[in-house]
Design a protein around this motif. Structure first.
Motif, mmCIF file in Angstrom:
data_model
loop_
_atom_site.group_PDB
_atom_site.id
_atom_site.type_symbol
_atom_site.label_atom_id
_atom_site.label_comp_id
_atom_site.label_asym_id
_atom_site.label_seq_id
_atom_site.Cartn_x
_atom_site.Cartn_y
_atom_site.Cartn_z
ATOM 1 N N GLY A 122 0.770 -1.239 0.000
ATOM 2 C CA GLY A 122 0.000 0.000 0.000
ATOM 3 C C GLY A 122 0.798 1.286 0.000
ATOM 4 N N LYS A 123 2.142 1.188 -0.003
ATOM 5 C CA LYS A 123 2.954 2.407 0.086
ATOM 6 C C LYS A 123 2.704 3.366 -1.076
ATOM 7 N N THR A 124 2.779 2.848 -2.285
ATOM 8 C CA THR A 124 2.720 3.730 -3.446
ATOM 9 C C THR A 124 1.364 4.415 -3.567
ATOM 10 N N THR A 125 0.293 3.642 -3.426
ATOM 11 C CA THR A 125 -1.045 4.244 -3.522
ATOM 12 C C THR A 125 -1.267 5.248 -2.403
ATOM 13 N N THR A 126 -0.899 4.879 -1.175
ATOM 14 C CA THR A 126 -1.087 5.788 -0.045
ATOM 15 C C THR A 126 -0.287 7.067 -0.222
ATOM 16 N N THR A 127 0.967 6.942 -0.656
ATOM 17 C CA THR A 127 1.817 8.126 -0.860
ATOM 18 C C THR A 127 1.227 9.031 -1.929
ATOM 19 N N SER A 128 0.723 8.434 -3.007
ATOM 20 C CA SER A 128 0.176 9.260 -4.086
ATOM 21 C C SER A 128 -1.133 9.922 -3.669
ATOM 22 N N SER A 149 1.513 8.616 -11.089
ATOM 23 C CA SER A 149 0.205 9.124 -10.683
ATOM 24 C C SER A 149 -0.639 9.424 -11.915
ATOM 25 N N GLU A 150 -1.889 8.962 -11.902
ATOM 26 C CA GLU A 150 -2.802 9.254 -13.010
ATOM 27 C C GLU A 150 -3.185 10.738 -13.013
ATOM 28 N N ASN A 151 -3.205 11.375 -11.850
ATOM 29 C CA ASN A 151 -3.557 12.793 -11.786
ATOM 30 C C ASN A 151 -2.489 13.698 -12.392
ATOM 31 N N ALA A 301 -12.230 12.944 -3.716
ATOM 32 C CA ALA A 301 -13.141 12.581 -4.803
ATOM 33 C C ALA A 301 -12.485 12.705 -6.174
ATOM 34 N N SER A 302 -11.463 13.561 -6.286
ATOM 35 C CA SER A 302 -10.819 13.787 -7.589
ATOM 36 C C SER A 302 -9.584 12.913 -7.813
ATOM 37 N N TYR A 303 -9.253 12.065 -6.845
ATOM 38 C CA TYR A 303 -8.070 11.207 -6.976
ATOM 39 C C TYR A 303 -8.326 10.109 -8.011
ATOM 40 N N LYS A 304 -7.385 9.933 -8.954
ATOM 41 C CA LYS A 304 -7.589 9.005 -10.070
ATOM 42 C C LYS A 304 -6.823 7.689 -9.950
ATOM 43 N N GLY A 305 -5.796 7.652 -9.110
ATOM 44 C CA GLY A 305 -5.075 6.393 -8.952
ATOM 45 C C GLY A 305 -3.642 6.443 -9.442
ATOM 46 N N VAL A 306 -3.002 5.256 -9.437
ATOM 47 C CA VAL A 306 -1.621 5.076 -9.863
ATOM 48 C C VAL A 306 -1.606 4.020 -10.968
ATOM 49 N N LYS A 307 -0.832 4.266 -11.999
ATOM 50 C CA LYS A 307 -0.741 3.289 -13.087
ATOM 51 C C LYS A 307 -0.265 1.944 -12.550
#
Length: 450
Positions: A122-128, A149-151, A301-307
């Motif tokens: 969960g490090k990468t998703t949480t950090t982003s 980051s997708e954003n 709500a605007s967070y899109k995720g990590v590739k």
């Protein structure tokens, strides 16, 4: 070391996700940046597009003269580089300042307000998520991410230098170079046993990391972990906890109880309870930093995720194709939970590429159990990464342990044909090796077909 006196930075292994974020950081700070990597990738292409000089031969002859100035050149390397690397040995044997990536991260962040995210998953998703929340709250930060980051279409969020957000990587105890103000631990499951030997040593390293927090700093821990700090969890008695979870049009809607108030009707678009947990701890750290509630709600709500973290490549009524970086049994369990929650009535085909012989050996039974949950399984050969083959540790050996009638071992050249033979409506590729290259082929083939 005073990084202000450094004019040139040379990276050995510049194409790595963490290394390339540092390369972007130094380039943005007007340093001359160059580096080597074994393979040309989308990441190295993007660095070259910025003007970074990248070459793909481990040869001293490729080092430009400006990077041979010992006085103002810093050399950064990743532990994944072989010890017999010509470039690494040249710089080490000729008096250059040669530091690991983790040491550089420690130097960059030591004079900032540092928020560090640790944990075996969960490090990468949480950090982003945390980087995005604070960016949207106008915090002057630099965030170093372990994924794209997708954003921001980048592994670096650069909005200032007063605050830093970083992944605290437990691999080879790298996180012990950090001294964060805030830190969280998302999980402490056994992993990297090729480095630690056994789970108790890994646990000890997390305890040591928790002691690195600055005086008056704060530690956040997932409820149930053997560390003392501000707790977080889902539908439990944690200091920060998620309640009243609903799914509306594929989006989570929920409340968060904090020590001071209840935040109602928050929205988050990533599927899976594990991602809800990641969002919660990022939110808790941002709240404790002082970010305003309403801005945090909008940012979440605007967070899109990590590739490569539950990334959709095809999403039609007839076919869904998802790709995920999961490479540990617990991560595969989390992916399975998410896909079942989103597509409870659909048949799911999982394509998994094991990562490392040692990890496959150490967790073979757990891998078999997690992979058995899918309707169909295609197993690829083990991706060796930094390791040599181990006798008896093969994908065929792992496949024999899987309790699933619809399982097969497939070579990459036959992969597309085998997928065509399946009647699955959901396809998911899983793994941390070079399976990402297969994703491109699958997407191209089945975007046309669907």
């Amino acid at each position: 070391m005073n990084l202000k006196n450094i004019h040139n930075v040379f990276f050995i292994g510049i194409g790595g996700i963490g290394m390339s974020a540092l390369a972007r950081y130094f380039h943005a700070n007007k340093k001359d940046v160059a580096g080597y990597d074994k393979t040309q990738t989308d990441i190295t292409d993007s660095l070259e597009a910025l003007g970074v000089d990248v070459h793909f031969s481990d040869a001293v002859a490729n080092i430009k003269s400006k990077f041979q100035n010992i006085e103002n050149t810093l050399v950064v390397y990743t532990p994944a580089i072989p010890k017999d690397s010509q470039l690494l040995n040249y710089f080490m044997n000729n008096g250059f300042q040669v530091l690991k990536r983790s040491q550089i991260l420690g130097l960059i962040t030591e004079n900032t307000f540092c928020l560090a995210v640790a944990g075996t998953h969960g490090k990468t998703t949480t950090t982003s998520i945390l980087g995005h929340l604070m960016h949207e709250c106008q915090v002057p930060l630099t965030a170093f991410l372990g994924g794209i980051s997708e954003n921001y279409n980048s592994n670096l969020i650069l909005k200032g230098t007063e605050v830093s957000v970083v992944e605290a990587d437990e691999f080879d105890r790298s996180f012990l170079t950090l001294s964060p103000d805030f830190a969280c631990v998302t999980s402490m499951d056994a992993d990297h046993l090729d480095i630690y030997g056994d789970a108790s040593e890994l646990k000890k390293s997390f305890i040591d990391f928790s002691k690195r927090i600055k005086p008056n700093g704060k530690l956040f821990v997932k409820n149930g972990l053997p560390l003392k700090g501000i707790t977080y969890g889902i539908e439990d008695d944690s200091d920060y906890n998620i309640q009243n979870i609903k799914i509306e049009n594929g989006t989570y809607v929920f409340d968060v109880k904090t020590p001071k108030t209840v935040l109602e009707n928050l929205q988050f678009n990533l599927p899976g309870r594990h991602n809800l947990s990641n969002a919660l701890i990022a939110l808790a750290m941002a709240v404790e930093y002082g970010c305003p509630y309403q801005q945090l709600a909008n940012a979440l709500a605007s967070y899109k995720g990590v590739k490569r973290r539950f990334t959709y490549h095809i999403k039609t009524d007839d076919l869904v194709f998802i790709d995920d970086y999961a490479h540990h049994p617990e991560e595969i369990n989390a992916v399975h939970q998410a896909v079942r929650e989103m597509y409870p009535e659909k048949k799911v085909l999982a394509i998994f590429q094991p990562h490392l012989f040692s990890r496959t050996r150490d967790f073979a039974d757990d891998f078999a159990k997690s992979l058995s949950q899918f309707d169909e399984l295609i197993l690829l050969e083990i991706y060796p990464a930094r390791e040599m083959p181990m006798e008896g540790v093969t994908s065929k050996w792992l496949l024999d342990k899987v309790n699933n009638k619809n399982k097969q071992l497939v070579g990459k050249s036959d992969l597309l044909a085998k997928i065509h033979e399946s009647s699955a409506q959901v396809i998911i590729t899983i793994g941390a090796g070079d399976i990402g290259e297969e994703v491109k082929r699958i997407k191209k083939e089945f975007s046309v077909a669907s």
